[in-house]
Scaffold this active site. Structure first.
Site, PDB file in Angstrom:
ATOM      1  N   ASN A  15       0.851  -1.181   0.000  1.00 31.13           N
ATOM      2  CA  ASN A  15       0.000   0.000   0.000  1.00 31.13           C
ATOM      3  C   ASN A  15       0.892   1.237   0.000  1.00 31.13           C
ATOM      4  OD1 ASN A  15      -1.753   2.210   1.419  1.00 31.13           O
ATOM      5  ND2 ASN A  15      -3.196   0.609   0.878  1.00 31.13           N
ATOM      6  N   GLU A  30       2.485 -14.622   4.245  1.00 34.09           N
ATOM      7  CA  GLU A  30       2.182 -15.636   5.253  1.00 34.09           C
ATOM      8  C   GLU A  30       0.840 -15.335   5.927  1.00 34.09           C
ATOM      9  OE1 GLU A  30       4.930 -13.905   4.804  1.00 34.09           O
ATOM     10  OE2 GLU A  30       6.689 -14.841   5.711  1.00 34.09           O
ATOM     11  N   CYS A  52       1.757  -9.164   4.604  1.00 34.22           N
ATOM     12  CA  CYS A  52       2.701 -10.192   4.138  1.00 34.22           C
ATOM     13  C   CYS A  52       1.962 -11.429   3.621  1.00 34.22           C
ATOM     14  CB  CYS A  52       3.607 -10.615   5.276  1.00 34.22           C
ATOM     15  SG  CYS A  52       4.582  -9.284   6.000  1.00 34.22           S
ATOM     16  N   CYS A  85       4.280 -11.645  11.316  1.00 31.50           N
ATOM     17  CA  CYS A  85       3.714 -12.900  10.792  1.00 31.50           C
ATOM     18  C   CYS A  85       3.897 -14.025  11.814  1.00 31.50           C
ATOM     19  CB  CYS A  85       4.389 -13.276   9.482  1.00 31.50           C
ATOM     20  SG  CYS A  85       3.823 -12.253   8.101  1.00 31.50           S
TER      21      CYS A  85
END
Lengths: 138, 138, 138, 138
Positions: C54, C64, C62, C96
């Protein structure tokens, strides 16, 4: 929402100047887009902030939020105005609007360019219409 | 990674005490889990932080990050140790580990409870093995 | 924490291949660092993910996490293994790790390069020692 | 910005129904505020999402973003409308507005309550005036 406090042109320029000064400390090795911010509290204090990036982009933070976080961590909860200085007078992102809204939508927001010219100004309510807030969680 | 600086027991207790004091300003209307943090820089300065929540939970921020953001916004980039005080000596979340790692994995991390007892301490490298960093982006 | 399920070499390669395929859909106009991920659930299903950036870097997500979010939104809560494919075999960021840990630290994590070679693998517990979890909030 | 596509009442109700159905999978052990979302793409596909919380509140994600991330991870980039279902018809948070804006401000946003009644609807442009976007970064 409280009535917005009227700032004098001098007070506005002071805020912008402080944001401009802070901008030198932006940590932006990835975007190369430094941002400075300065927040005025109802108690009359100024808190500045810069954007601070991370190799993992999602953990980056914006200047506006750093200024708000600094103030809140010192016990401040009541904010009057914030100035944001970028190369082009860019506006606060949606996340920053959300964070600022937690403490009231009457906040006066000024967006200035690198020369310190205020390109636009409005209330936070104008930037985040129909804001999501804690009333939904109750 | 630089060699870790050895802190004296007094320096450690000073950091914990500062984190404990800061904790009173935590803004936690949703979790009711106040956290205080205090960061020692290589220049010898202390920066504290608290967690600051938001009705939109994803825009909440942790105490450790507030302390780091305050320091970075003042031009600091070199950090020695951080103390985190919670009710139970809880550890920093993964996002805070990521943010702190941007400035080096040698940081000494101390986790204390509400009474100020250090329940565990280690280096940031111990908390974030195989850290993702900017070398991947080049 | 449940005992880790042993994957066959074929199952591992399937996961990596799926992550490699997904990677084409990464939305990375700012970092130009595409990441693909593929998650295997205890029910035997595969969910893939990519990183999605963004202009306001903090709202980037991410690969994951996208894989985990897709699975959770379909009612899955029990995960066996995740493969992550990047140019260089980079590891998951701290955020993550935190998100994945909510559903158990036994998850097997494989980090592969763009050619699909697994450069390292371990459990999530190895990547997030002393994880912050809900026991602190009670 | 493209002209907004007009949805029929049936299409709107379909989207809301899908968001309502998805809501059952929300993972909300901390807020107990489940949210469901459903996104319609220009290609005619539907992607749903739910909010997914984390003991570390900042790593929580919203339903709207999960729906968008799922779509983007399947190669979609062009979105027509999104329905959000909460107990009370709450609106998207600022971060979700920012994430959605990356793919265009013409998106039609519908906010419905748990009974599936649309309490308000507007364009994303109405929810995020003066949006920060990539033009600032160039």
């Amino acid at each position: 929402m409280k009535a917005e406090i009227q700032l004098t042109p001098e007070q506005k320029q002071d805020l912008v100047e402080r944001a401009k000064q802070a901008r030198q400390w932006a940590y932006v090795p990835y975007s190369h887009y430094p941002v400075g911010a300065a927040l005025l509290t109802a108690s009359g204090k100024l808190y500045d902030g810069v954007n601070i990036e991370n190799a993992a982009y999602p953990t980056t933070i914006c200047a506006e939020r750093v200024a708000v976080f600094k103030a809140v961590s010192e016990g401040e909860r009541d904010f009057v105005a914030i100035a944001v200085v970028t190369e082009d007078g860019g506006s606060p992102c949606g996340s920053c609007r959300q964070v600022m809204s937690e403490f009231g939508l009457g906040l006066h927001v000024m967006m200035a360019n690198a020369q310190g010219e205020i390109l636009s100004e409005c209330s936070l309510a104008d930037l985040l219409p129909r804001a999501f807030n804690s009333s939904s969680l109750e």
